[in-house]
Design a protein around this motif. Structure first.
Motif, short mmCIF file in Angstrom:
data_model
loop_
_atom_site.label_atom_id
_atom_site.label_comp_id
_atom_site.label_asym_id
_atom_site.label_seq_id
_atom_site.Cartn_x
_atom_site.Cartn_y
_atom_site.Cartn_z
N UNK A 235 0.84 -1.20 0.00
CA UNK A 235 0.00 0.00 0.00
C UNK A 235 0.87 1.25 0.00
N UNK A 236 2.06 1.15 0.58
CA UNK A 236 2.99 2.28 0.54
C UNK A 236 3.43 2.56 -0.89
N UNK A 237 3.69 1.49 -1.64
CA UNK A 237 4.08 1.64 -3.05
C UNK A 237 2.91 2.15 -3.89
N UNK A 238 1.71 1.62 -3.62
CA UNK A 238 0.52 2.05 -4.37
C UNK A 238 0.27 3.54 -4.17
N UNK A 242 -0.05 6.39 -7.10
CA UNK A 242 -1.20 7.29 -7.22
C UNK A 242 -0.76 8.75 -7.18
N UNK A 243 0.20 9.07 -6.31
CA UNK A 243 0.71 10.44 -6.23
C UNK A 243 1.36 10.87 -7.54
N UNK A 244 2.05 9.94 -8.20
CA UNK A 244 2.75 10.24 -9.45
C UNK A 244 1.82 10.21 -10.67
N UNK A 245 0.58 9.84 -10.45
CA UNK A 245 -0.38 9.86 -11.56
C UNK A 245 -0.25 8.70 -12.52
N UNK A 246 0.05 7.51 -12.01
CA UNK A 246 0.24 6.36 -12.88
C UNK A 246 -1.00 6.07 -13.73
N UNK A 247 -2.16 6.01 -13.11
CA UNK A 247 -3.39 5.69 -13.85
C UNK A 247 -3.64 6.70 -14.97
N UNK A 248 -3.53 7.97 -14.65
CA UNK A 248 -3.79 9.01 -15.65
C UNK A 248 -2.78 8.94 -16.78
N UNK A 249 -1.52 8.67 -16.45
CA UNK A 249 -0.47 8.58 -17.47
C UNK A 249 -0.74 7.42 -18.42
N UNK A 250 -1.14 6.28 -17.85
CA UNK A 250 -1.43 5.11 -18.69
C UNK A 250 -2.65 5.38 -19.57
#
Length: 264
Positions: A235-238, A242-250
């Motif tokens: 959860x720390x990695x997740x 999320x902070x770096x915007x992984x979902x939006x970037x993908x």
């Protein structure tokens, strides 16, 4: 049916290997042409199929024509062969961005056309191919095309309006996955793990996760939650992703890929 492959490159070789090993087609019924002499020699020596230098000869002799060439040269290839492509022949194209309407215009009349979008994991028998059909293609011919691409992984019929989406989420997707694997491995290397071992761990984690999703049928969010223990490492990695915007970037990357496919 006799199969003619025009453009014998890596993808064509993957398809050929799959259909021969599954005995869906016998080598005596396959002829290929292409620009790469070394690949043609390989086709003849390794697989035992017929090879020719003339695309038109391949098309004339075949019942099914697999057009395995880049979108940028597809028009020139069709111009070479269209005079011998009767309406009885089944024409299969794997060129990204080239619609069935475009293909029929290039041939100058209606044809039995199958438009496909495979991806590079077909090279190891784990491809995923989206397929759509023109109105002249019979049920038997549809079954033939689906079986052909099932020899190198999964094959599903989709409406043509979604073919550009198939490019974004499947055809081009291996590149995104390789970047993700490479990034995870880079982090492991920074923390002391040998690179080859880091690639093995990262790649196996991706492959196993994908298999778990497909075989359980569970929602990816549910599977993610299974890994995320309270106050744990995952959860720390997740949270960082999320902070770096992984979902939006993908999402943005896939949408741009789809848009580019429509531009071709």
């Amino acid at each position: 049916m006799k199969l003619g492959i025009i453009g014998f490159g890596n993808m064509a070789e993957a398809i050929l290997g799959g259909i021969l090993s599954s005995e869906f087609v016998v080598k005596e019924d396959v002829t290929a042409s292409g620009r790469d002499e070394s690949m043609l020699s390989k086709a003849s020596e390794k697989y035992g199929i017929h090879v020719k230098r003339d695309n038109k000869e391949v098309a004339e002799d075949a019942d099914v024509i697999l057009l395995s060439v880049k979108p940028q040269i597809l028009a020139d290839v069709i111009e070479e062969i269209k005079d011998v492509c009767t309406q009885e022949k089944l024409i299969i194209s794997i060129a990204a961005g080239k619609s069935m309407q475009w293909l029929e215009a290039a041939f100058g009349c209606e044809h039995k056309i199958v438009r496909c979008m495979p991806n590079t994991p077909a090279l190891v028998g784990e491809g995923c191919t989206g397929i759509c059909f023109s109105s002249l293609v019979s049920d038997e011919e549809k079954s033939y095309a689906l079986q052909l691409f099932s020899c190198v992984g999964k094959a599903q019929e989709v409406p043509e309006k979604l073919m550009d989406v198939v490019v974004g989420i499947s055809g081009s997707a291996p590149a995104y996955v390789f970047m993700f694997i490479e990034a995870m491995a880079d982090a492991a290397v920074e923390m002391g793990m040998p690179r080859r071992q880091a690639y093995d761990f990262a790649a196996q984690a991706v492959m196993g996760s994908a298999k778990l999703l497909l075989e359980t049928g569970k929602h990816p969010g549910e599977l993610k939650d299974m890994v995320c223990s309270p106050a744990g490492t995952t959860i720390a990695a997740v949270r960082v992703l999320e902070e770096k915007g992984m979902r939006a970037a993908v999402m943005d990357a896939v949408i741009r890929c789809i848009e580019r496919s429509k531009e071709l």
